[in-house]
Design a protein around this motif. Structure first.
Motif, PDB file in Angstrom:
ATOM      1  N   VAL A  21       2.538  -9.054   0.810  1.00 44.03           N
ATOM      2  CA  VAL A  21       2.860  -7.647   1.043  1.00 44.03           C
ATOM      3  C   VAL A  21       2.981  -6.922  -0.294  1.00 44.03           C
ATOM      4  N   VAL A  22       2.207  -5.849  -0.458  1.00 45.97           N
ATOM      5  CA  VAL A  22       2.252  -5.070  -1.695  1.00 45.97           C
ATOM      6  C   VAL A  22       2.665  -3.633  -1.396  1.00 45.97           C
ATOM      7  N   LEU A  23       1.945  -2.963  -0.493  1.00 48.65           N
ATOM      8  CA  LEU A  23       2.215  -1.561  -0.125  1.00 48.65           C
ATOM      9  C   LEU A  23       2.206  -0.648  -1.345  1.00 48.65           C
ATOM     10  N   LEU A  24       1.214  -0.850  -2.177  1.00 51.17           N
ATOM     11  CA  LEU A  24       1.117  -0.132  -3.442  1.00 51.17           C
ATOM     12  C   LEU A  24      -0.360   0.055  -3.769  1.00 51.17           C
ATOM     13  N   ASP A  25      -0.677   1.066  -4.539  1.00 48.29           N
ATOM     14  CA  ASP A  25      -2.033   1.261  -5.024  1.00 48.29           C
ATOM     15  C   ASP A  25      -2.479  -0.015  -5.745  1.00 48.29           C
ATOM     16  N   ARG A  27      -4.379  -0.628  -8.232  1.00 38.42           N
ATOM     17  CA  ARG A  27      -4.347  -0.571  -9.703  1.00 38.42           C
ATOM     18  C   ARG A  27      -2.932  -0.760 -10.228  1.00 38.42           C
ATOM     19  N   ALA A  28      -1.959  -0.155  -9.560  1.00 38.46           N
ATOM     20  CA  ALA A  28      -0.561  -0.308  -9.979  1.00 38.46           C
ATOM     21  C   ALA A  28      -0.095  -1.742  -9.774  1.00 38.46           C
ATOM     22  N   PRO A  33       2.436  -6.486 -11.257  1.00 37.32           N
ATOM     23  CA  PRO A  33       2.650  -7.062  -9.924  1.00 37.32           C
ATOM     24  C   PRO A  33       4.104  -7.432  -9.633  1.00 37.32           C
ATOM     25  N   ALA A  34       4.796  -8.024 -10.569  1.00 32.03           N
ATOM     26  CA  ALA A  34       6.183  -8.437 -10.321  1.00 32.03           C
ATOM     27  C   ALA A  34       7.098  -7.226 -10.155  1.00 32.03           C
ATOM     28  N   PHE A  35       6.882  -6.207 -10.951  1.00 31.09           N
ATOM     29  CA  PHE A  35       7.722  -5.014 -10.878  1.00 31.09           C
ATOM     30  C   PHE A  35       7.542  -4.304  -9.537  1.00 31.09           C
ATOM     31  N   GLY A  36       6.305  -4.166  -9.094  1.00 35.72           N
ATOM     32  CA  GLY A  36       6.025  -3.460  -7.851  1.00 35.72           C
ATOM     33  C   GLY A  36       6.636  -4.120  -6.637  1.00 35.72           C
TER      34      GLY A  36
END
Length: 158
Positions: A21-25, A27-28, A33-36
């Motif tokens: 699960v990312v739910l993020l653009d 590129r971001a 990856p760990a921060f998002g």
């Protein structure tokens, strides 16, 4: 997923789905990856056999993003459902997705703000000889919690 028991004895099978699960653009996510992942919270929705994820906004101008992952089976074959939302717990220490530790043991049932979120659902199905069962996994994204719950309700049955 359709399962068929060609044996002469009843069989109980477990089918497991996995998604990060990312739910993020994208590129971001690639940049940090760990921060998002720190902004994703998960929740179990037992009435729908579904997992819900919410990406908390990082700034006042951002809106939360929701995702839901559901497993459905017909009532005659549907068995117990297990879940996990902690990727590290499912994959295991020094393991990879080619042989995750979570396939060999019960899922932990973890939800909330985990360090590395994932959707992991497992459904047990018991098949009498000569019978079949169909499982359906669905993943959807929504702009708000009510819309995500509506999707979980819509897809929780075949």
């Amino acid at each position: 997923v359709t399962l068929i028991n060609h044996d002469t004895k009843p069989r109980t099978l477990e089918v497991t789905s996995y998604a990060e699960v990312v739910l993020l653009d994208p590129r971001a996510d690639l940049a940090h990856p760990a921060f998002g992942k720190l902004f994703v919270e998960t929740e179990w929705l037992p009435q729908w056999h579904a997992l819900l994820a919410r990406r908390r906004p990082r700034s006042p101008g951002q809106r939360p993003v929701y995702a839901v992952h559901v497993v459905a089976a017909d009532a005659a074959h549907g068995g117990s459902v297990q879940f996990d939302t902690d990727r590290a717990a499912f994959v295991g220490r020094r393991r990879g997705l080619d042989a995750p530790d979570g396939l060999a043991k019960p899922l932990t049932g973890s939800v909330g703000p985990v360090l590395d979120p994932a959707f992991v659902l497992r459904r047990a199905v018991t098949l009498a000889p000569g019978t079949s069962a169909t499982l359906a996994f669905a993943t959807a994204v929504a702009d708000d919690r009510d819309a995500a719950l509506t999707l979980a309700d819509q897809y929780h049955a075949p």
